[in-house]
Design an enzyme around this catalytic site. Structure first.
Site: not given
Length: 310
Positions: A21, A139, A174, A241, A288
Site C-alpha cells: 500500500y 473486513e 477492522d 513498509h 496418489d
C-alpha cells in the site's frame, strides 16, 4: 506514453506475494515504491489517506497513471473507498475515466450483496473496467458471512465486461473491531476467519491475501505470520513498509527443496501412469492423485514467480 498491460486470465495465477500500500496523495512515496520490486503496488485512496486529502490522492493517482511513470514490472492497483462511504463513485470515475486505468482495483469493506451489485453496475459504465482484475476486501462479520454469495455474484457478473475476481484480501484489524476481538500474539482469534477467506477465495479460483502486520519494526512477527499464512493457503500478504517486501517474497515462494520434490514427484507419477500403475511409493511416502495435485500447485506457483521475474 506508457500503457499498462493488463494481466489477463492466462497470467492471473502470478501470486501477489507482496501487495504494497502507498498513500495516493504522496507522489514521493509512489515513485519510491516503483523501485521496491513489490508484486503489486496498491495506490491508496482509502484508509491511508485522510478525508481532507482524498481529492489530492485522486488527482495524484490519475496523473501518475496517465504519465510515463514506470512501475518496473509491478502490477498497479488502486484501492478506492468503500461503497458504503459514499465516496466510491467519485473514486471510480476518476480512476477508470482516465486514459490509462490500472490493471486492478481494490474495493474494501464489501459487506453485502447489494454493495456487490452496485459495484458491478458501476464498473459496467466504464470502458476502463474491461479486462480489469477486481480485488475485494472482507473486513467485518457481515462481510465474512456473505463472502460466498458476494464472490459468486461478482465471478458471474464481471464476465460481462471480461473482468474477473482476482483476489480476496482479509482485513484483520477492522474484522477484530467488528466482532469485538482483541488481537493477540498467537492470532488464534483470527484463525476461523483466515481459514474461511482462503477456502472461499480458492473456491472461485481467486488468490487469498493475508492480513497486515502493523508493527513494521517487528520483523520476527511478520515472518512468523507470513509463513503461517502461506501454510494455510494464502498466496500473499498485505505490506505497509518497504522492509516487509523481501520477507513476504520469501515466505510465499516455495523453497528450492519443495520445488525439487514437486518436480520429481510429477515426473515419477507420469512414469508410473505410463506403466499402468496406480499409487506408488516416492521418498518413503505413498503417493496418489491428491499428492500429485499438491505437487502441481507448488510447481505452478514456482513457474508463475519465474515468469514474473523474467
Amino acid at each position: 506514453m506508457l500503457k499498462f498491460v493488463r494481466h489477463m486470465h492466462a497470467q492471473a495465477a502470478v501470486p501477489r506475494r507482496a501487495l504494497l500500500y502507498v498513500p495516493g496523495n504522496d507522489r514521493r512515496k509512489i515513485l519510491k515504491a516503483t523501485t521496491l520490486n513489490a508484486d503489486c503496488i496498491c495506490l491508496d485512496i482509502e484508509d491511508g489517506v485522510s478525508v481532507t486529502a482524498k481529492d489530492v490522492a485522486r488527482e495524484t493517482i490519475s496523473d501518475v497513471l496517465n504519465s510515463a511513470t514506470s512501475f518496473a514490472g509491478s502490477e498497479v492497483a488502486v484501492r478506492v473507498n468503500a461503497v458504503s462511504s459514499g465516496m466510491a463513485k467519485k473514486d471510480i470515475a476518476c480512476i477508470l475515466g482516465g486514459k490509462s486505468p490500472p490493471s486492478a482495483m481494490v474495493v474494501p469493506k464489501v459487506d453485502t450483496l447489494d454493495e456487490a451489485k452496485w459495484l458491478a453496475d458501476e464498473l459496467k459504465r466504464y470502458e476502463g473496467a474491461r479486462g480489469m482484475q477486481l480485488i475485494t476486501q472482507v473486513e467485518s462479520a457481515q462481510g465474512l458471512l456473505n463472502l460466498n454469495i458476494i464472490c459468486n455474484f461478482l465471478s458471474e457478473k464481471l464476465e460481462d465486461i471480461n473482468a474477473n475476481l482476482a483476489a480476496v484480501i482479509f482485513g484483520s484489524d477492522d474484522f477484530c473491531a467488528s466482532i469485538g476481538a482483541t488481537r493477540s500474539a498467537s492470532g488464534e482469534e483470527l484463525l476461523y476467519a483466515r481459514q474461511k477467506v482462503v477456502t472461499v477465495a480458492k473456491a472461485y479460483k481467486a488468490q487469498a491475501i493475508d492480513m497486515v502486520h502493523i508493527d513494521f519494526k517487528d520483523m520476527q512477527g511478520f515472518i512468523k505470520y507470513s509463513m503461517q499464512g502461506a501454510a494455510m493457503g494464502f498466496t500473499g500478504k498485505q505490506v505497509i513498509h518497504p522492509s516487509q517486501v523481501a520477507p513476504a517474497h520469501q515466505a510465499f515462494a516455495p523453497s528450492e527443496q519443495r520445488v525439487s520434490w514437486a518436480t520429481e514427484l510429477i515426473e515419477a507419477f507420469n512414469k508410473h501412469q505410463q506403466e499402468g500403475k496406480g499409487a506408488f511409493v516416492f521418498q518413503g511416502q505413498m503417493i496418489d492423485k491428491p499428492s500429485l495435485l499438491q505437487a502441481q500447485n507448488i510447481k505452478s506457483i514456482a513457474d508463475a514467480i519465474v515468469r514474473r521475474e523474467l
